[in-house]
Design a protein around this motif. Structure first.
Motif, PDB file in Angstrom:
ATOM      1  N   PHE A 138       5.202 -35.768  12.405  1.00 45.86           N
ATOM      2  CA  PHE A 138       5.705 -36.520  11.631  1.00 45.86           C
ATOM      3  C   PHE A 138       7.286 -36.803  11.364  1.00 45.86           C
ATOM      4  O   PHE A 138       8.019 -35.863  11.768  1.00 45.86           O
ATOM      5  N   ASN A 139       7.687 -38.023  11.049  1.00 47.07           N
ATOM      6  CA  ASN A 139       9.089 -38.325  11.000  1.00 47.07           C
ATOM      7  C   ASN A 139       9.583 -37.664   9.783  1.00 47.07           C
ATOM      8  O   ASN A 139       9.154 -37.725   8.690  1.00 47.07           O
ATOM      9  N   VAL A 140      10.930 -36.844   9.883  1.00 48.41           N
ATOM     10  CA  VAL A 140      11.694 -36.348   8.703  1.00 48.41           C
ATOM     11  C   VAL A 140      13.201 -36.955   9.073  1.00 48.41           C
ATOM     12  O   VAL A 140      13.744 -36.375  10.225  1.00 48.41           O
ATOM     13  N   TYR A 141      13.774 -37.658   8.288  1.00 43.82           N
ATOM     14  CA  TYR A 141      15.256 -37.955   8.483  1.00 43.82           C
ATOM     15  C   TYR A 141      15.951 -37.095   7.528  1.00 43.82           C
ATOM     16  O   TYR A 141      15.682 -36.956   6.435  1.00 43.82           O
ATOM     17  N   PRO A 142      17.150 -36.410   8.177  1.00 46.91           N
ATOM     18  CA  PRO A 142      17.852 -35.651   7.380  1.00 46.91           C
ATOM     19  C   PRO A 142      18.386 -36.043   5.990  1.00 46.91           C
ATOM     20  O   PRO A 142      18.591 -35.333   5.022  1.00 46.91           O
ATOM     21  N   LYS A 143      18.755 -37.172   6.110  1.00 45.02           N
ATOM     22  CA  LYS A 143      19.387 -37.874   5.031  1.00 45.02           C
ATOM     23  C   LYS A 143      18.439 -37.782   3.614  1.00 45.02           C
ATOM     24  O   LYS A 143      18.834 -37.606   2.484  1.00 45.02           O
ATOM     25  N   GLU A 144      17.097 -38.066   3.858  1.00 49.06           N
ATOM     26  CA  GLU A 144      16.093 -37.879   2.735  1.00 49.06           C
ATOM     27  C   GLU A 144      16.315 -36.684   2.217  1.00 49.06           C
ATOM     28  O   GLU A 144      16.263 -36.450   0.969  1.00 49.06           O
ATOM     29  N   VAL A 145      16.342 -35.501   3.073  1.00 55.85           N
ATOM     30  CA  VAL A 145      16.232 -34.087   2.527  1.00 55.85           C
ATOM     31  C   VAL A 145      17.733 -33.705   2.032  1.00 55.85           C
ATOM     32  O   VAL A 145      17.837 -33.078   0.855  1.00 55.85           O
ATOM     33  N   PRO A 183      -6.017 -65.498  11.510  1.00 56.51           N
ATOM     34  CA  PRO A 183      -5.829 -65.418  13.008  1.00 56.51           C
ATOM     35  C   PRO A 183      -4.985 -64.069  13.276  1.00 56.51           C
ATOM     36  O   PRO A 183      -4.605 -63.235  12.842  1.00 56.51           O
ATOM     37  N   PRO A 184      -5.268 -63.818  14.845  1.00 56.32           N
ATOM     38  CA  PRO A 184      -4.808 -62.600  15.260  1.00 56.32           C
ATOM     39  C   PRO A 184      -3.194 -62.472  15.209  1.00 56.32           C
ATOM     40  O   PRO A 184      -2.629 -61.343  15.172  1.00 56.32           O
ATOM     41  N   ASP A 185      -2.445 -63.495  14.986  1.00 52.99           N
ATOM     42  CA  ASP A 185      -0.872 -63.419  15.009  1.00 52.99           C
ATOM     43  C   ASP A 185      -0.466 -63.010  13.331  1.00 52.99           C
ATOM     44  O   ASP A 185       0.740 -63.005  13.367  1.00 52.99           O
ATOM     45  N   GLU A 186      -1.418 -63.101  12.489  1.00 55.20           N
ATOM     46  CA  GLU A 186      -1.170 -62.704  11.257  1.00 55.20           C
ATOM     47  C   GLU A 186      -0.941 -61.061  10.916  1.00 55.20           C
ATOM     48  O   GLU A 186      -1.712 -60.516  12.016  1.00 55.20           O
ATOM     49  N   LEU A 187      -0.450 -60.658  10.123  1.00 54.17           N
ATOM     50  CA  LEU A 187       0.001 -59.179   9.885  1.00 54.17           C
ATOM     51  C   LEU A 187      -1.474 -58.399   9.445  1.00 54.17           C
ATOM     52  O   LEU A 187      -2.150 -59.061   9.064  1.00 54.17           O
ATOM     53  N   ALA A 188      -1.535 -57.428  10.014  1.00 54.77           N
ATOM     54  CA  ALA A 188      -2.785 -56.372   9.953  1.00 54.77           C
ATOM     55  C   ALA A 188      -2.193 -55.188   9.312  1.00 54.77           C
ATOM     56  O   ALA A 188      -2.945 -54.812   8.469  1.00 54.77           O
ATOM     57  N   LEU A 189      -1.071 -54.823   9.532  1.00 56.54           N
ATOM     58  CA  LEU A 189      -0.669 -53.304   8.869  1.00 56.54           C
ATOM     59  C   LEU A 189       1.010 -53.377   8.681  1.00 56.54           C
ATOM     60  O   LEU A 189       1.700 -54.044   9.436  1.00 56.54           O
ATOM     61  N   LEU A 190       1.147 -52.834   7.628  1.00 56.10           N
ATOM     62  CA  LEU A 190       2.602 -52.207   7.303  1.00 56.10           C
ATOM     63  C   LEU A 190       2.575 -51.025   7.351  1.00 56.10           C
ATOM     64  O   LEU A 190       2.181 -50.247   6.405  1.00 56.10           O
ATOM     65  N   ALA A 191       3.097 -50.318   8.403  1.00 58.21           N
ATOM     66  CA  ALA A 191       3.164 -48.879   8.648  1.00 58.21           C
ATOM     67  C   ALA A 191       4.438 -48.551   8.404  1.00 58.21           C
ATOM     68  O   ALA A 191       5.417 -48.883   9.242  1.00 58.21           O
ATOM     69  N   TYR A 192       4.729 -47.775   7.354  1.00 55.45           N
ATOM     70  CA  TYR A 192       6.080 -47.420   7.053  1.00 55.45           C
ATOM     71  C   TYR A 192       6.361 -46.131   7.974  1.00 55.45           C
ATOM     72  O   TYR A 192       5.769 -45.171   8.061  1.00 55.45           O
ATOM     73  N   THR A 193       7.696 -46.186   8.332  1.00 49.99           N
ATOM     74  CA  THR A 193       8.314 -45.155   9.064  1.00 49.99           C
ATOM     75  C   THR A 193       9.590 -44.915   8.654  1.00 49.99           C
ATOM     76  O   THR A 193      10.323 -45.683   8.235  1.00 49.99           O
ATOM     77  N   ALA A 240       7.365 -34.151   0.418  1.00 49.72           N
ATOM     78  CA  ALA A 240       6.200 -33.807   1.006  1.00 49.72           C
ATOM     79  C   ALA A 240       6.248 -32.524   1.688  1.00 49.72           C
ATOM     80  O   ALA A 240       7.295 -32.085   2.195  1.00 49.72           O
ATOM     81  N   PRO A 241       5.208 -31.639   2.011  1.00 48.10           N
ATOM     82  CA  PRO A 241       5.292 -30.258   2.376  1.00 48.10           C
ATOM     83  C   PRO A 241       6.070 -30.309   3.755  1.00 48.10           C
ATOM     84  O   PRO A 241       6.935 -29.226   4.209  1.00 48.10           O
ATOM     85  N   TYR A 242       5.797 -31.081   4.726  1.00 44.98           N
ATOM     86  CA  TYR A 242       6.306 -31.120   6.082  1.00 44.98           C
ATOM     87  C   TYR A 242       7.818 -31.422   5.905  1.00 44.98           C
ATOM     88  O   TYR A 242       8.778 -31.281   6.883  1.00 44.98           O
ATOM     89  N   LYS A 243       8.468 -31.975   5.016  1.00 44.18           N
ATOM     90  CA  LYS A 243       9.919 -32.413   4.918  1.00 44.18           C
ATOM     91  C   LYS A 243      10.486 -31.253   4.308  1.00 44.18           C
ATOM     92  O   LYS A 243      11.963 -31.255   4.242  1.00 44.18           O
ATOM     93  N   ASP A 251      18.791 -39.120  14.454  1.00 40.56           N
ATOM     94  CA  ASP A 251      18.896 -37.831  14.159  1.00 40.56           C
ATOM     95  C   ASP A 251      17.461 -37.355  13.475  1.00 40.56           C
ATOM     96  O   ASP A 251      17.358 -36.161  12.819  1.00 40.56           O
ATOM     97  N   LEU A 252      16.454 -38.161  13.742  1.00 37.68           N
ATOM     98  CA  LEU A 252      15.018 -37.643  13.699  1.00 37.68           C
ATOM     99  C   LEU A 252      14.671 -36.351  13.786  1.00 37.68           C
ATOM    100  O   LEU A 252      14.927 -35.877  14.990  1.00 37.68           O
ATOM    101  N   ILE A 253      13.891 -35.904  12.971  1.00 38.12           N
ATOM    102  CA  ILE A 253      13.488 -34.500  13.132  1.00 38.12           C
ATOM    103  C   ILE A 253      11.655 -34.565  13.083  1.00 38.12           C
ATOM    104  O   ILE A 253      11.226 -35.453  12.393  1.00 38.12           O
ATOM    105  N   LEU A 254      11.020 -34.317  14.207  1.00 34.14           N
ATOM    106  CA  LEU A 254       9.598 -34.528  14.369  1.00 34.14           C
ATOM    107  C   LEU A 254       8.692 -33.047  13.988  1.00 34.14           C
ATOM    108  O   LEU A 254       9.046 -31.956  14.706  1.00 34.14           O
ATOM    109  N   VAL A 255       8.631 -33.029  12.702  1.00 31.41           N
ATOM    110  CA  VAL A 255       7.616 -31.817  12.443  1.00 31.41           C
ATOM    111  C   VAL A 255       5.965 -32.153  12.528  1.00 31.41           C
ATOM    112  O   VAL A 255       5.391 -33.097  11.816  1.00 31.41           O
ATOM    113  N   SER A 256       5.505 -31.575  13.521  1.00 30.00           N
ATOM    114  CA  SER A 256       3.881 -31.878  13.627  1.00 30.00           C
ATOM    115  C   SER A 256       3.649 -33.272  14.025  1.00 30.00           C
ATOM    116  O   SER A 256       2.525 -33.686  13.574  1.00 30.00           O
TER     117      SER A 256
END
Length: 499
Positions: A410-417, A152-162, A470-473, A403-408
């Motif tokens: 794409f999300n880059v969070y400072p803490k990850e770097v 049914p339409p209310d079921e999950l279609a996508l787990l989009a990681y952000t 990843a290169p963009y990070k 503190d999100l950084i947007l590179v092209s």
């Protein structure tokens, strides 16, 4: 509707129409539908049932689209994985989602496969080994008993990681209804791709912009997509001219690149066939909007959205005027408020946090009830972005609470770097921020305090990051300091880093 029904309906209506142009290949809607059915049968044979997760770690390739619709037809949840992620980065998404099947470009490293006990089957674009199946064989699986479009339409279609504030990506739970609602909200805008359009897809398919705004809308309407494996300014211009592209959707760096082609190639920039051009995923520089209008006679309609909102929330095309610096007005069915610090609605011209409500807003974050609860206030999703509204109701983004950084786009969070650089043997302290970049919108800047007696170089630390991110990070700039600027509570003063 279940999104797989859209492909079946289009294939039944226009089976011989070209769905995808990819290099010298042309794939009809009939072929695309048959490949999706074959993949659904393959998944059923693997024991995949409703709600199981199928991860797609693939580049821009027709196989991504066939596998996505096939997974939906089998009742599975699709987990797109950024094609540029390193194995350690991808492993978190694969493990967190509990993916049972992974479609990827090539055979997995043994240590990655071994670290994912829930991963039962791997299918690959390249030559498979004894533990993997080729995607070509999977698409050719004989028709079987897949429990397809009954979901049914209310079921999950996508787990989009952000990316989350912790630096670890979190899965935004998007239902078939969420994604389809956004398609319906976009359909009647002049910026939306139509049945008679030839659309250019230079956006990555794993990104919600390319996945829903471009691919799913094209499939539902029956348009033709010119799919490029990677963005190349001159090559994409040739594709526009050769295939008489009428619809372009891209992130700002693509428009910057087209406008910045060297004089020897700039004369070949021909957008005469383009009916509509849309930009999203990051702010569009005003000079680019004006440059396209003045030099090419093309209006770029800017939009705004988030992964959590399927994604589109606003577009300048709603008001019919491409105002410089504006992200436009809400789409039909999208409610937006600007909330001041005191919780009341902001006055006209005053900044307020963008909070939204509508059928396209996600269900929450996968296995993260506390973060889900924090993301909503009285049923409104808190975007973390700050905007102002003019007298016409058009919105302008002015800041980000996070503190999100947007590179092209794409999300880059400072803490990850920061976490990666902190693991270097010569680093005592580090802070990361985004600074403006003419082409990418923003770039990553790191400020490092070396350990006593250590003398790291910027090149050394950048190379260290390249093996783990990843290169963009990866930081483009590494500066050194005796002390990272922090406030009394110990929080990094990122604004000082951007100087």
């Amino acid at each position: 509707m279940n999104l797989s029904e859209a492909l079946a309906a289009t294939a039944a209506r226009v089976p011989d129409r070209t769905a995808i142009i990819f290099g010298q290949r042309q794939i009809s809607y009939r072929d695309l539908d048959e490949q999706a059915s074959g993949f659904a049968s393959f998944l059923a044979g693997c024991g995949i049932s409703a709600g199981d997760r199928v991860a797609l770690w693939l580049p821009n390739h027709p196989s991504f689209i066939s596998a996505m619709y096939g997974a939906w037809r089998a009742g599975a949840v699709v987990v797109p994985v950024h094609a540029m992620l390193t194995p350690p980065e991808a492993s978190h998404i694969l493990a967190d989602s509990g993916a049972s099947v992974l479609a990827c470009a090539s055979v997995l490293p043994g240590d990655l496969h071994a670290s994912l006990p829930k991963l039962r089957h791997v299918v690959v674009l390249d030559e498979p080994d004894g533990q993997a199946t080729s995607l070509e064989d999977a698409f050719s699986a004989p028709a079987g008993g897949s429990a397809a479009a009954a979901q049914p339409p209310d079921e999950l279609a996508l787990l989009a990681y952000t990316s989350g504030t912790s630096g670890l990506p979190k899965g935004a739970m998007l239902t078939h209804s969420n994604l389809h609602s956004n398609l319906e909200q976009m359909k009647h805008l002049p910026v939306a791709i139509r049945e008679d359009d030839v659309g250019l897809c230079v956006l990555p398919l794993f990104h919600i912009f390319g996945l829903n705004v471009v691919v799913n809308l094209a499939v539902e309407t029956g348009a033709t997509l010119v799919l490029l494996e990677r963005f190349d300014p001159a090559g994409s211009v040739r594709a526009i001219r050769e295939h008489k592209v009428t619809s372009v959707a891209a992130a700002p760096p693509a428009y910057v690149a087209w406008l910045s082609l060297p004089e020897s190639e700039a004369s070949a920039v021909d957008f005469a066939s383009v009916r509509v051009a849309a930009s999203g995923a990051a702010p569009l520089p005003v000079h680019v909007l004006e440059g396209f209008a003045d030099r090419l006679g093309v209006t770029i309609w800017e939009g705004y959205g988030l992964t959590e909102t399927s994604p589109t929330l606003t577009s300048t095309s709603v008001g019919g005027v491409a105002k410089a610096g504006s992200i436009g007005r809400p789409l039909p069915g999208v409610e937006i408020r600007l909330v001041a610090e005191d919780g009341d609605d902001a006055e006209e011209g005053d900044p307020g946090e963008v909070v939204v409500r509508g059928p396209n807003v996600f269900r929450g974050y996968w296995n993260r009830p506390e973060e889900t609860a924090a993301a909503f206030a009285d049923g409104w999703f808190r975007t973390g972005d700050v905007a102002i509204s003019d007298e016409d109701g058009d919105l302008y983004l002015v800041d980000r609470k996070r503190d999100l950084i947007l590179v092209s786009g794409f999300n880059v969070y400072p803490k990850e770097v920061e976490d990666v650089l902190s693991g270097h043997e010569k680093v005592a302290d580090v802070a990361v921020a985004g600074i403006p970049h003419q082409y990418h919108g923003e770039q990553v800047k790191a400020v490092v305090t070396p350990l006593p007696g250590a003398d790291p170089t910027a090149e050394e630390l950048i190379a260290f990051c390249r093996t783990r991110l990843a290169p963009y990070k990866v930081p483009s700039i590494v500066d050194f300091t005796d002390r990272i600027p922090r406030n009394a509570a110990g929080k990094v003063l990122r604004r000082t880093l951007r100087a």
